[in-house]
Write an enzyme that holds these catalytic residues in place. Structure first.
Site, mmCIF file in Angstrom:
data_model
loop_
_atom_site.group_PDB
_atom_site.id
_atom_site.type_symbol
_atom_site.label_atom_id
_atom_site.label_comp_id
_atom_site.label_asym_id
_atom_site.label_seq_id
_atom_site.Cartn_x
_atom_site.Cartn_y
_atom_site.Cartn_z
ATOM 1 N N SER A 130 5.046 3.602 17.135
ATOM 2 C CA SER A 130 3.935 3.780 17.770
ATOM 3 C C SER A 130 4.201 3.664 19.449
ATOM 4 O O SER A 130 5.280 2.843 19.782
ATOM 5 C CB SER A 130 2.910 2.629 17.693
ATOM 6 O OG SER A 130 1.991 2.291 18.666
ATOM 7 N N TYR A 143 0.139 -6.301 16.481
ATOM 8 C CA TYR A 143 0.571 -4.971 16.165
ATOM 9 C C TYR A 143 1.749 -4.528 16.991
ATOM 10 O O TYR A 143 2.829 -4.121 16.341
ATOM 11 C CB TYR A 143 -0.689 -4.219 16.459
ATOM 12 C CG TYR A 143 -0.311 -2.522 16.003
ATOM 13 C CD1 TYR A 143 -0.314 -2.137 14.766
ATOM 14 C CD2 TYR A 143 -0.145 -1.882 17.205
ATOM 15 C CE1 TYR A 143 -0.081 -0.621 14.715
ATOM 16 C CE2 TYR A 143 0.135 -0.245 16.828
ATOM 17 C CZ TYR A 143 0.123 0.058 15.665
ATOM 18 O OH TYR A 143 0.185 1.475 15.461
ATOM 19 N N LYS A 147 5.346 -3.426 15.614
ATOM 20 C CA LYS A 147 6.163 -2.122 15.915
ATOM 21 C C LYS A 147 7.548 -2.395 16.644
ATOM 22 O O LYS A 147 8.532 -1.694 16.537
ATOM 23 C CB LYS A 147 5.099 -1.320 16.603
ATOM 24 C CG LYS A 147 4.067 -0.935 15.731
ATOM 25 C CD LYS A 147 4.289 -0.061 14.561
ATOM 26 C CE LYS A 147 3.415 0.725 13.905
ATOM 27 N NZ LYS A 147 3.610 1.731 12.746
ATOM 28 N N THR A 178 -7.164 9.609 14.077
ATOM 29 C CA THR A 178 -7.018 9.249 12.376
ATOM 30 C C THR A 178 -8.080 8.150 12.253
ATOM 31 O O THR A 178 -8.666 7.699 13.152
ATOM 32 C CB THR A 178 -6.016 8.783 12.057
ATOM 33 O OG1 THR A 178 -5.620 7.418 12.851
ATOM 34 C CG2 THR A 178 -4.543 9.807 12.275
HETATM 35 N N1 LIG Z 1 -3.441 6.525 14.754
HETATM 36 C C1 LIG Z 1 -2.706 6.393 15.774
HETATM 37 O O1 LIG Z 1 -3.279 6.326 16.867
HETATM 38 C C2 LIG Z 1 -1.571 5.851 15.815
HETATM 39 C C3 LIG Z 1 -0.723 5.796 16.905
HETATM 40 C C4 LIG Z 1 0.702 5.518 16.790
HETATM 41 C C5 LIG Z 1 1.251 5.150 15.492
HETATM 42 N N2 LIG Z 1 0.473 5.111 14.422
HETATM 43 C C6 LIG Z 1 1.024 4.692 13.192
HETATM 44 O O2 LIG Z 1 1.019 5.807 12.340
HETATM 45 C C7 LIG Z 1 1.105 5.601 11.077
HETATM 46 C C8 LIG Z 1 -0.117 6.150 10.350
HETATM 47 O O3 LIG Z 1 -1.330 5.831 10.894
HETATM 48 P P1 LIG Z 1 -2.603 6.539 10.675
HETATM 49 O O4 LIG Z 1 -3.432 6.521 12.040
HETATM 50 O O5 LIG Z 1 -2.258 8.003 9.755
HETATM 51 O O6 LIG Z 1 -3.391 5.403 9.549
HETATM 52 P P2 LIG Z 1 -4.492 5.563 8.752
HETATM 53 O O7 LIG Z 1 -5.355 6.685 8.708
HETATM 54 O O8 LIG Z 1 -5.353 4.343 8.857
HETATM 55 O O9 LIG Z 1 -3.668 5.538 7.451
HETATM 56 C C9 LIG Z 1 -3.201 4.505 7.019
HETATM 57 C C10 LIG Z 1 -2.258 4.903 5.866
HETATM 58 O O10 LIG Z 1 -1.589 3.712 5.407
HETATM 59 C C11 LIG Z 1 -1.466 3.073 4.240
HETATM 60 N N3 LIG Z 1 -1.400 2.029 3.430
HETATM 61 C C12 LIG Z 1 -2.174 0.857 4.574
HETATM 62 N N4 LIG Z 1 -1.709 -0.404 3.859
HETATM 63 C C13 LIG Z 1 -1.029 -0.143 2.676
HETATM 64 C C14 LIG Z 1 -0.451 -0.913 1.534
HETATM 65 N N5 LIG Z 1 -0.604 -2.222 1.841
HETATM 66 N N6 LIG Z 1 -0.062 -0.302 0.523
HETATM 67 C C15 LIG Z 1 0.121 1.257 0.697
HETATM 68 N N7 LIG Z 1 -0.360 1.950 1.748
HETATM 69 C C16 LIG Z 1 -0.984 1.392 2.711
HETATM 70 C C17 LIG Z 1 -3.100 3.708 3.734
HETATM 71 O O11 LIG Z 1 -3.160 3.939 2.207
HETATM 72 P P3 LIG Z 1 -4.465 3.661 1.603
HETATM 73 O O12 LIG Z 1 -5.195 4.861 1.288
HETATM 74 O O13 LIG Z 1 -3.683 3.042 0.101
HETATM 75 O O14 LIG Z 1 -5.267 2.558 2.398
HETATM 76 C C18 LIG Z 1 -3.023 4.965 4.459
HETATM 77 O O15 LIG Z 1 -2.712 6.126 3.774
HETATM 78 C C19 LIG Z 1 0.973 3.751 11.250
HETATM 79 O O16 LIG Z 1 2.284 3.298 10.812
HETATM 80 C C20 LIG Z 1 0.438 3.628 12.401
HETATM 81 O O17 LIG Z 1 0.685 2.396 12.885
HETATM 82 C C21 LIG Z 1 -0.925 5.302 14.363
#
Ligand SMILES: NC(=O)c1ccc[n+]([C@@H]2O[C@H](COP(=O)([O-])OP(=O)(O)OC[C@H]3O[C@@H](n4cnc5c(N)ncnc54)[C@H](OP(=O)(O)O)[C@@H]3O)[C@@H](O)[C@H]2O)c1
Length: 230
Positions: A130, A143, A147, A178
């Protein structure tokens, strides 16, 4: 196709992980990690060669059992993550533990368990970090710290496994459209405008570039920011 490399993508049920699965599907067989079995089955049905890999990554026994079924692996993409935000004053220990449990400990342990098969394949580990893993801001302490920890893990893994031919890529996306971002913006009390954010498939295209880099090349870090809206 059986001769394609195999990739495990965690967090594949939605968001960036689902987009990464789509981006790798033309060139890789896929294991789709997550807890939501029906979402993973639906995604698997859209892709040429993909299977759900249903496991709660914070359950060590379940992870160990699920890993035992993986006999070979070329690419491991860690996209699963949580973002529990708040000021230091408003973040008791469980907030820190939750962020670290999923964003760091689960990533470290899954990688550790898969090291033998990744080494055998001279494989590739991609970590969705991130912008908060590069510069921490107020209200994001637990958070961001998780990271920063993830970045340190990636740097150490890259150094330790260089002799085994492993590639390790940290990807640092800015805000991405997302469900996680929707929850973040709701917590901030702002209006959600997806046009302001990266699309998940733009982040996934970066992951694909790193994974498909020519064999002599190692994309160690990749930073993506939303293009300023004009
Ligand atoms: N969105 C942003 O703005 C952003 C920016 C920078 C970095 N990121 C990073 O990108 C990555 C993906 O984020 P996203 O935005 O795609 O998030 P999201 O839409 O909330 O999806 C999160 C994913 O993580 C899985 N997960 C969470 N806890 C889990 C657990 N205990 N066991 C197995 N799976 C688990 C969820 O699966 P379930 O279906 O099982 O809940 C889901 O598939 C993360 O590492 C986040 O920190 C996101």
């Amino acid at each position: 196709m059986a001769d394609q490399p195999l990739a495990l993508v965690t967090g594949a049920s939605r968001g960036i992980g689902a987009a990464v699965a789509h981006a790798l599907a033309p060139t890789h067989r896929l294991l789709l990690g997550g807890r939501d079995e029906s979402a993973l089955a639906e995604l698997a049905g859209e892709l040429p060669d993909a299977s759900p890999w249903v496991v709660d990554l914070t359950d060590p026994a379940a992870v160990e059992a699920a890993v035992a079924g993986i006999g070979g692996l070329d690419v491991l993409v860690h996209s699963a993550g949580v973002a529990r935000l708040g000021t230091i004053e408003d973040s008791p220990a469980d907030v820190w533990r939750d962020n670290f449990e999923v964003n760091v400990v689960a990533v470290v342990e899954l990688t550790r368990l898969l090291l033998p098969v990744l080494r055998a394949a001279h494989g590739h580990v991609v970590l969705i970090n991130s912008g908060q893993g590069l510069a921490a801001r107020e209200g994001w302490g637990a958070y961001a710290a998780s990271k920063f920890g993830l970045r340190a893990f990636a740097d150490v893994l890259r150094a330790e496994e260089a002799a085994n031919g492993l590639r390790v890529t940290s990807v640092f996306p800015g805000r991405t459209d997302t469900e996680m971002q929707q929850a973040v913006v709701a917590g901030e009390g702002g209006d959600y405008d997806p046009e302001k954010y990266l699309r998940p498939d733009s982040v996934a295209a970066g992951v694909r570039t790193a994974v498909l880099a020519s064999p002599d090349a190692h994309l160690t870090e990749l930073t993506l920011r939303p293009r300023p809206v004009r």
